[in-house]
Structures are given as structure tokens and as C-alpha cells.
Motif scaffolding. Structure first.
Motif, PDB file in Angstrom:
ATOM      1  N   ARG A 184       0.814  -1.213   0.000  1.00 27.82           N
ATOM      2  CA  ARG A 184       0.000   0.000   0.000  1.00 27.82           C
ATOM      3  C   ARG A 184       0.852   1.269   0.000  1.00 27.82           C
ATOM      4  O   ARG A 184       0.520   2.252  -0.678  1.00 27.82           O
ATOM      5  CB  ARG A 184      -0.913   0.002   1.228  1.00 27.82           C
ATOM      6  N   GLN A 185       1.950   1.257   0.727  1.00 31.52           N
ATOM      7  CA  GLN A 185       2.788   2.432   0.801  1.00 31.52           C
ATOM      8  C   GLN A 185       3.387   2.762  -0.562  1.00 31.52           C
ATOM      9  O   GLN A 185       3.443   3.933  -0.962  1.00 31.52           O
ATOM     10  CB  GLN A 185       3.906   2.227   1.831  1.00 31.52           C
ATOM     11  N   ALA A 186       3.820   1.724  -1.268  1.00 33.37           N
ATOM     12  CA  ALA A 186       4.388   1.950  -2.602  1.00 33.37           C
ATOM     13  C   ALA A 186       3.339   2.519  -3.546  1.00 33.37           C
ATOM     14  O   ALA A 186       3.620   3.422  -4.352  1.00 33.37           O
ATOM     15  CB  ALA A 186       4.954   0.640  -3.161  1.00 33.37           C
ATOM     16  N   MET A 187       2.100   1.998  -3.467  1.00 36.11           N
ATOM     17  CA  MET A 187       1.036   2.510  -4.319  1.00 36.11           C
ATOM     18  C   MET A 187       0.707   3.951  -3.964  1.00 36.11           C
ATOM     19  O   MET A 187       0.486   4.790  -4.843  1.00 36.11           O
ATOM     20  CB  MET A 187      -0.203   1.617  -4.188  1.00 36.11           C
ATOM     21  N   ALA A 188       0.670   4.251  -2.662  1.00 35.87           N
ATOM     22  CA  ALA A 188       0.393   5.631  -2.247  1.00 35.87           C
ATOM     23  C   ALA A 188       1.464   6.584  -2.762  1.00 35.87           C
ATOM     24  O   ALA A 188       1.167   7.700  -3.221  1.00 35.87           O
ATOM     25  CB  ALA A 188       0.298   5.707  -0.725  1.00 35.87           C
ATOM     26  N   ASP A 189       2.723   6.143  -2.727  1.00 30.81           N
ATOM     27  CA  ASP A 189       3.816   6.972  -3.252  1.00 30.81           C
ATOM     28  C   ASP A 189       3.639   7.214  -4.741  1.00 30.81           C
ATOM     29  O   ASP A 189       3.871   8.329  -5.239  1.00 30.81           O
ATOM     30  CB  ASP A 189       5.158   6.291  -2.993  1.00 30.81           C
ATOM     31  N   LEU A 190       3.229   6.189  -5.470  1.00 30.90           N
ATOM     32  CA  LEU A 190       3.010   6.325  -6.910  1.00 30.90           C
ATOM     33  C   LEU A 190       1.904   7.339  -7.190  1.00 30.90           C
ATOM     34  O   LEU A 190       2.052   8.208  -8.064  1.00 30.90           O
ATOM     35  CB  LEU A 190       2.657   4.970  -7.526  1.00 30.90           C
ATOM     36  N   VAL A 191       0.795   7.233  -6.460  1.00 34.17           N
ATOM     37  CA  VAL A 191      -0.328   8.149  -6.671  1.00 34.17           C
ATOM     38  C   VAL A 191       0.097   9.585  -6.362  1.00 34.17           C
ATOM     39  O   VAL A 191      -0.210  10.517  -7.128  1.00 34.17           O
ATOM     40  CB  VAL A 191      -1.540   7.732  -5.800  1.00 34.17           C
ATOM     41  N   ARG A 192       0.803   9.774  -5.245  1.00 33.04           N
ATOM     42  CA  ARG A 192       1.248  11.129  -4.887  1.00 33.04           C
ATOM     43  C   ARG A 192       2.187  11.701  -5.952  1.00 33.04           C
ATOM     44  O   ARG A 192       2.074  12.863  -6.337  1.00 33.04           O
ATOM     45  CB  ARG A 192       1.960  11.107  -3.531  1.00 33.04           C
ATOM     46  N   THR A 193       3.101  10.868  -6.403  1.00 36.89           N
ATOM     47  CA  THR A 193       4.119  11.352  -7.344  1.00 36.89           C
ATOM     48  C   THR A 193       3.526  11.645  -8.711  1.00 36.89           C
ATOM     49  O   THR A 193       3.798  12.701  -9.312  1.00 36.89           O
ATOM     50  CB  THR A 193       5.248  10.315  -7.479  1.00 36.89           C
ATOM     51  N   VAL A 194       2.721  10.736  -9.224  1.00 34.52           N
ATOM     52  CA  VAL A 194       2.206  10.857 -10.598  1.00 34.52           C
ATOM     53  C   VAL A 194       0.994  11.773 -10.677  1.00 34.52           C
ATOM     54  O   VAL A 194       0.884  12.607 -11.588  1.00 34.52           O
ATOM     55  CB  VAL A 194       1.860   9.458 -11.156  1.00 34.52           C
ATOM     56  N   LEU A 195       0.052  11.635  -9.729  1.00 35.97           N
ATOM     57  CA  LEU A 195      -1.207  12.364  -9.824  1.00 35.97           C
ATOM     58  C   LEU A 195      -1.288  13.560  -8.879  1.00 35.97           C
ATOM     59  O   LEU A 195      -2.194  14.388  -9.019  1.00 35.97           O
ATOM     60  CB  LEU A 195      -2.381  11.417  -9.534  1.00 35.97           C
ATOM     61  N   GLY A 196      -0.370  13.647  -7.927  1.00 39.88           N
ATOM     62  CA  GLY A 196      -0.403  14.757  -6.973  1.00 39.88           C
ATOM     63  C   GLY A 196      -0.484  16.123  -7.634  1.00 39.88           C
ATOM     64  O   GLY A 196      -1.244  16.997  -7.178  1.00 39.88           O
ATOM     65  N   PRO A 197       0.247  16.381  -8.733  1.00 37.63           N
ATOM     66  CA  PRO A 197       0.184  17.705  -9.384  1.00 37.63           C
ATOM     67  C   PRO A 197      -1.200  18.089  -9.877  1.00 37.63           C
ATOM     68  O   PRO A 197      -1.461  19.289 -10.096  1.00 37.63           O
ATOM     69  CB  PRO A 197       1.164  17.544 -10.558  1.00 37.63           C
ATOM     70  N   LEU A 198      -2.121  17.112 -10.044  1.00 35.15           N
ATOM     71  CA  LEU A 198      -3.470  17.448 -10.511  1.00 35.15           C
ATOM     72  C   LEU A 198      -4.231  18.298  -9.497  1.00 35.15           C
ATOM     73  O   LEU A 198      -5.194  18.988  -9.846  1.00 35.15           O
ATOM     74  CB  LEU A 198      -4.281  16.162 -10.784  1.00 35.15           C
ATOM     75  N   GLN A 199      -3.791  18.284  -8.254  1.00 32.60           N
ATOM     76  CA  GLN A 199      -4.458  19.077  -7.220  1.00 32.60           C
ATOM     77  C   GLN A 199      -4.265  20.574  -7.433  1.00 32.60           C
ATOM     78  O   GLN A 199      -4.983  21.384  -6.840  1.00 32.60           O
ATOM     79  CB  GLN A 199      -3.953  18.666  -5.838  1.00 32.60           C
ATOM     80  N   GLU A 200      -3.296  20.940  -8.295  1.00 30.01           N
ATOM     81  CA  GLU A 200      -3.059  22.362  -8.578  1.00 30.01           C
ATOM     82  C   GLU A 200      -4.068  22.916  -9.568  1.00 30.01           C
ATOM     83  O   GLU A 200      -4.171  24.134  -9.749  1.00 30.01           O
ATOM     84  CB  GLU A 200      -1.649  22.549  -9.148  1.00 30.01           C
TER      85      GLU A 200
END
Length: 358
Positions: free
Chosen positions: A265-281
Motif C-alpha cells: 500500500r505504501q508503494a502505491m500511495a507513493d506512486l499516486v502522490r508522485t504521478v497524480l499529486g500535481p493534478l491538485q493544482e
């Protein structure tokens, strides 16, 4: 009279001890049965039911006994005989029916206890296997479990349950299949070498639940295999809810990639934050652009089809994809770059992001 009929008559007669005396006493005065007489007849009715004697044979025995009593009665007493028989048979039948209802409740309780032990694996597996034969299952063989859920919860006595069960019995008879309910869902346990049973169950359950959803676990051997298959089916339904999978029938074997993706789960969470996190802007947050990606990937990366699903114009869809590219640095239309995006979108769905913080 057949030999079986004679045996049944003799068995019924064994439960009429004192009946002739009661008839004679009641007929002599035209009185009602006393409390002691009613209690005695009711108890004999219960014992007859526990002995497995049918009510029809018992009523016949009562009438035959009354015929034997009739010649010894005075004319006045004979006039009261029918009323005496009516009272006696009514009380005797009450005891018989009460014992039958108790037996049914006990059987239902035993069946429910077995089903809970079977599906939860909370009892000795050897003991479960022994009890399973009573309910038509041979757990030495492999079994698979299908679970159906609809818009409302279902129980054993519901019309939906009866409809599905009638269809299964009509199609397959009593071929070692177990249909039950648990936690408001319909459940079918069937031998692994007869997949047509579960396919038929899925079809009937989908129709009976007015468009519900059915999940089928993989076949596994032994009593523990039933638990495993049941859990796979439940996990498939849970996954469908989180991933917005609307297929009427889900097969756990087709969804194995999702548990693999969420194992770390931690690895998946890191992937989501890294790849999709910028969409929050983006204006309006990440949710609209995340839904855009989900629709795009779900439609096989066909922009026009994804636009229709989102009620957008193709031009608006193209603008959104370009916006995602600028924010994330990954182009959804590029076959090489889209893999990370698609995997991250799956992870976001599984982790309920962005509604839930990572």
C-alpha cells in the motif's frame, strides 16, 4: 393394505393409549375434555411427531378407534361421540404440529450454524466436512462460491431467494449444491467441476435482484477452500464498488491484478502522490481531471467515447488531456507514458484518493 401401510398403522396405534377411555368418558356426559386429558393427548401428539409418524395416519387411527368404541356406547352417549373425537383429534394434532415446528426451527438453526462455520472457517475443518454431507456437500472435492448482492438485503425466506432456489432445483435437482443467505446476500456453493451451476445461479440472481451484481470466487479444495473462495467473491464485490466496475458478473480470477497492486500500500500511495499529486493544482482540484483519466482509460483510450461518457465535447476532452500532460509531465495519449498514469489511476480508486489523504 401394504406391509408398509400396516407398519404405519401399528405405529400410530401405539400412540393411542388411553384414547378409548377418554372418548367413552367424554361421550357419556357430553362434557368437554379436562385439562389433564388435553395435556395427555397433546403430549402423545408431540411424541408421535418425534417418532416420524405422519398426521394422516394418526387421524385415521383415531377414527378407527372411535368406530370400535361406538358399539359399546348408549344411544345418548353415541350422539356425543363425534364431538369427543373432534376435540381429541384437534388437541392431538396441536401437539403434533408443535413438535414439527420445533423440529423445523432446530433444523434451521443447525443449518445456519453450519453455514456460518463453513463460510467463516471458525470450526474444526474435519468436523465441518462431516456435517457438510448432511447438507449435500462433499468437501473432499473442490468447490467455488458465488455471492450475489442487490439493492436491498435478502434472507432465506424472501421471494428472491425462493425464486433463485426453485430455478436451481428445476435445472439441476439436488446435485450437491448449497444455496443460502448471509449478511443480506445470496450465496451459492457448488462443485468446481460443474461451473454451469454457478453460471446459472449468476444469471438467475442477476434477474431476481433486479440488476444486482454477482461475484464468483476461484475453485479451491477442502473445507478451507470454501472459505477462501467466499472471501475472494466478497473482495471482488468490494473491489467493484471502489473501482466502479459495473459488470453484472465478476470473476475473482479476472481481478487478480488489483490485489497485486495493493499488496504494498505504501508503494502505491507513493506512486499516486508522485504521478497524480500535481493534478491538485488544477482549478477545481484533482477530481475532475482524475475522472477524465478514468473515463479515457476505461474506454480504451478513445477520446470521443470518453467525452460522451463525461458529457463533454471532444474539444473539451482534448483540452483536459493536454492539461493533465502539462501538470503531470506524462502524456495520456502516449503508449509509453500512459502506463504509469493508468496504474496510478487504479491506485487512486483503490485508495479512494483524493477524498482520503494518502
Amino acid at each position: 393394505m401394504t406391509e408398509q401401510g400396516a407398519a404405519e398403522r401399528n405405529a400410530a396405534a401405539d400412540h393411542l393409549e388411553g384414547y378409548a377411555e377418554i372418548l367413552t368418558g367424554v361421550s357419556a356426559t357430553g362434557r368437554r375434555l379436562t385439562r389433564e386429558e388435553r395435556d395427555a393427548l397433546r403430549s402423545r401428539g408431540e411424541r408421535a411427531a418425534e417418532a416420524g409418524i405422519g398426521l394422516r395416519a394418526l387421524v385415521r387411527a383415531h377414527l378407527s378407534a372411535a368406530q370400535r368404541v361406538l358399539p359399546d356406547l348408549s344411544p345418548d352417549a353415541a350422539g356425543h361421540l363425534l364431538s369427543a373425537v373432534e376435540q381429541a383429534v384437534d388437541v392431538f394434532a396441536e401437539g403434533h404440529e408443535r413438535a414439527q415446528r420445533l423440529a423445523v426451527r432446530q433444523q434451521e438453526a443447525a443449518r445456519r450454524e453450519f453455514i456460518d462455520d463453513l463460510l467463516l472457517g471458525r470450526s474444526d475443518l474435519g468436523r465441518i466436512a462431516e456435517r457438510a454431507e448432511r447438507f449435500g456437500l462433499l468437501l473432499s472435492h473442490a468447490h467455488a462460491v458465488a455471492v450475489a448482492q442487490g439493492r436491498e438485503p435478502y434472507s432465506d425466506g424472501y421471494e428472491v431467494t425462493r425464486t433463485v432456489e426453485s430455478s436451481l432445483v428445476a435445472r439441476f435437482g439436488n446435485r450437491r449444491i448449497l444455496l443460502t443467505t448471509k449478511d443480506g446476500r445470496l450465496i451459492c456453493v457448488a462443485p468446481a467441476d460443474e461451473p454451469d451451476m454457478l453460471a446459472h445461479f449468476a444469471k438467475q440472481a442477476y434477474a431476481a435482484t433486479d440488476g444486482g451484481q454477482v461475484a464468483v470466487g476461484r475453485p479451491h479444495p477442502g473445507p478451507g477452500g470454501v472459505v477462501h473462495s467466499y472471501e475472494e467473491a466478497l473482495n471482488a464485490l468490494d473491489l467493484a464498488a471502489r473501482m466502479d466496475l459495473d459488470d453484472p458478473v465478476l470473476y475473482a480470477a479476472d481481478l487478480l491484478v488489483y490485489p497485486v497492486l495493493t499488496r504494498d500500500r505504501q508503494a502505491m500511495a507513493d506512486l499516486v502522490r508522485t504521478v497524480l499529486g500535481p493534478l491538485q493544482e488544477a482549478r477545481g482540484g484533482a477530481r475532475p481531471l482524475l475522472e477524465t483519466l478514468a473515463a479515457y482509460f476505461d474506454t480504451g483510450c478513445v477520446s470521443a467515447q470518453a467525452a460522451r461518457r463525461l458529457s463533454l465535447s471532444v474539444r473539451a476532452m482534448t483540452y483536459r488531456l493536454a492539461r493533465i500532460h502539462r501538470l503531470t509531465g506524462s502524456d495520456p495519449t502516449d503508449p509509453v507514458q500512459r502506463y504509469a498514469l493508468q496504474t496510478a489511476v487504479i491506485g487512486a480508486r483503490l485508495l479512494d484518493w483524493p477524498d482520503q489523504p494518502l
